[in-house]
Design an enzyme around this catalytic site. Structure first.
Site, PDB file in Angstrom:
ATOM      1  N   ARG A   1       0.803  -1.235   0.000  1.00 12.81           N
ATOM      2  CA  ARG A   1       0.000   0.000   0.000  1.00 12.81           C
ATOM      3  C   ARG A   1       0.824   1.268   0.000  1.00 12.81           C
ATOM      4  NH1 ARG A   1      -2.537  -3.317   2.847  1.00 12.81           N
ATOM      5  NH2 ARG A   1      -0.546  -4.365   3.005  1.00 12.81           N
TER       6      ARG A   1
ATOM      7  N   LYS B   1      25.200  -4.129  -6.732  1.00 14.32           N
ATOM      8  CA  LYS B   1      26.580  -4.198  -7.254  1.00 14.32           C
ATOM      9  C   LYS B   1      27.532  -3.408  -6.366  1.00 14.32           C
ATOM     10  CE  LYS B   1      25.051  -4.274 -12.093  1.00 14.32           C
ATOM     11  NZ  LYS B   1      25.091  -3.495 -13.347  1.00 14.32           N
TER      12      LYS B   1
ATOM     13  N   ARG C   1      12.134   3.589   0.493  1.00 15.99           N
ATOM     14  CA  ARG C   1      12.026   2.672   1.637  1.00 15.99           C
ATOM     15  C   ARG C   1      13.225   1.744   1.607  1.00 15.99           C
ATOM     16  NH1 ARG C   1       6.852  -1.032   3.203  1.00 15.99           N
ATOM     17  NH2 ARG C   1       6.249   0.960   4.093  1.00 15.99           N
TER      18      ARG C   1
ATOM     19  N   HIS D   1       8.260   6.103   9.901  1.00 18.59           N
ATOM     20  CA  HIS D   1       7.390   5.956   8.728  1.00 18.59           C
ATOM     21  C   HIS D   1       6.436   7.166   8.752  1.00 18.59           C
ATOM     22  CE1 HIS D   1       5.136   4.279   5.567  1.00 18.59           C
ATOM     23  NE2 HIS D   1       4.890   3.073   6.029  1.00 18.59           N
TER      24      HIS D   1
HETATM   25  C1  NCD Z   1       3.925  -0.922   7.892  1.00 18.47           C
HETATM   26  C2  NCD Z   1       5.399  -0.781   7.602  1.00 18.47           C
HETATM   27  O1  NCD Z   1       5.873  -1.135   6.517  1.00 18.47           O
HETATM   28  O2  NCD Z   1       6.079  -0.270   8.484  1.00 18.47           O
HETATM   29  N1  NCD Z   1       3.185  -1.134   6.738  1.00 18.47           N
HETATM   30  C3  NCD Z   1       2.810  -0.062   5.986  1.00 18.47           C
HETATM   31  O3  NCD Z   1       3.614   0.673   5.463  1.00 18.47           O
HETATM   32  N2  NCD Z   1       1.494   0.202   5.899  1.00 18.47           N
HETATM   33  C4  NCD Z   1       3.628  -1.891   8.976  1.00 18.47           C
HETATM   34  C5  NCD Z   1       4.040  -3.318   8.817  1.00 18.47           C
HETATM   35  O4  NCD Z   1       4.706  -3.712   7.850  1.00 18.47           O
HETATM   36  O5  NCD Z   1       3.675  -4.121   9.697  1.00 18.47           O
END
Ligand code: NCD
Length: 337
Positions: A57, A86, A107, A135
């Protein structure tokens, strides 16, 4: 906070006025996110969507948010398909990719990696999750959801009673959300987790220093009994040294309709950043809650698009121009919002 041209790396960058500004623009994004109107305000702009860790998502909603503003998305979804495999440094990758894009979302599993990447990037970078650290966009969409859910119950965020349940040690969504909530007044935090997976002392200190009450518990039934919001989380298996260790915490806290009915006040809101682990031995949030109107998990995911559109519009300074190119959609749109 000056959004224009800024990186979004941590929720510590935000104050209440900045949050309100994001929420105001997010509200304005509704007709576009809900497929009533189309805008081309970012026509010609390119997003580098760099996801070096699994994501559904966050990755797709960032991409859709950019598309909904009229821009194009280029994506890398694995370390093994990028030159990082690499041996390329974040510095070089950032220098290169920032020549190809107008903004980057990243990420990566290493804490601090997105900061390092951003310091070499020539375009704004948004942290889509760095290891178990932060996050920020998730916390903003969670807070936006909390605000809306509470408004529907005649309450606000000040004075909120929230129970956070599960892996609070490694959960970056929890870390960022706790920091954002600390900006409000008199929030009551109940932290429910196995002792080893408790929220880090640095976060608890920050919350207490901001004047909030924190109660820690290993007993879910009593912990959830006086909450406005239950924020359930998955055991972050991928952060544990071994699978065996992660398995020890599977299935310890499970919320289902029976537990909810027996312990919660009516109308207690249920949230989860998702993905929920629906495997039988985990199942922290049962499918039997799917028809419960207080289950807000899919309102959270819908809200994620509004929030991410708002961040893009503010950082690229087009929030006031979104309506200039707006027109009604001309295709059949299913009634899903
Ligand atoms: C979360 C994450 O990646 O930190 N997911 C997300 O981005 N909605 C929570 C999780 O992975 O449990």
């Amino acid at each position: 906070m000056d959004f224009v041209g800024s990186h979004i790396l941590s929720v510590s960058q935000f104050d209440r006025a900045a949050i309100e500004r994001v929420f105001e623009v997010a509200d304005e994004m509704q007709p576009f996110a809900n497929r009533q109107k189309v805008t081309r305000v970012l026509e010609g702009a390119i997003l580098g969507n760099m996801f070096f860790e699994p994501s559904t998502r966050t990755r797709v909603s960032f991409g859709c948010a950019w598309n909904l503003l009229g821009g194009e998305v280029r994506e890398t979804t694995e370390v093994k398909t990028s030159a990082i495999a690499k041996g390329e440094s974040f510095y070089d990758t950032a220098r290169v990719l920032s020549g190809y894009s107008d903004m980057i979302v990243m990420r990566h599993q290493i804490e601090g990696s997105v900061d390092e990447f951003a310091s070499a990037s020539r375009v704004p970078v948004i942290n889509g999750g760095d290891g178990s650290n932060e996050h920020p966009s998730q916390a903003l969409l969670d807070l936006y959801t909390i605000k809306k859910e509470m408004a529907g119950r005649g309450k606000g965020v000040d004075g909120l009673r929230i129970a956070l349940i599960g892996d609070l040690r490694y959960g970056r969504a929890v870390h960022s959300l706790c920091r954002l909530l600390s900006l409000y007044d008199k929030v009551h935090f109940t932290l429910i987790s196995p002792e080893e997976l408790g929220l880090g002392a640095e976060y608890i200190d920050e919350i207490r220093m901001a004047g909030h009450e924190v109660v820690q518990s290993t007993d879910m039934a009593t912990g959830i009994s006086h909450a406005d919001i239950l924020y359930v989380t998955r055991t972050q298996e991928e952060r544990f040294p071994t699978q065996e260790e992660a398995d020890r915490y599977k299935g310890l806290f499970r919320l289902n309709q029976t537990v909810y009915t027996e312990n919660c006040e009516p109308n207690t809101v249920i949230m989860h950043p998702l993905p929920r682990d629906s495997r039988g031995d985990a199942n922290e949030l049962d499918n039997d809650l799917n028809e419960n109107p207080n289950l807000a998990i899919f309102r959270q995911t819908d809200n994620g698009v509004h929030i991410r559109m708002a961040l893009f519009a503010l950082i690229l300074d087009v929030a006031d121009q979104v309506n200039q190119t707006a027109r009604d959609v001309n295709w059949y749109t299913a009634k899903r919002f």
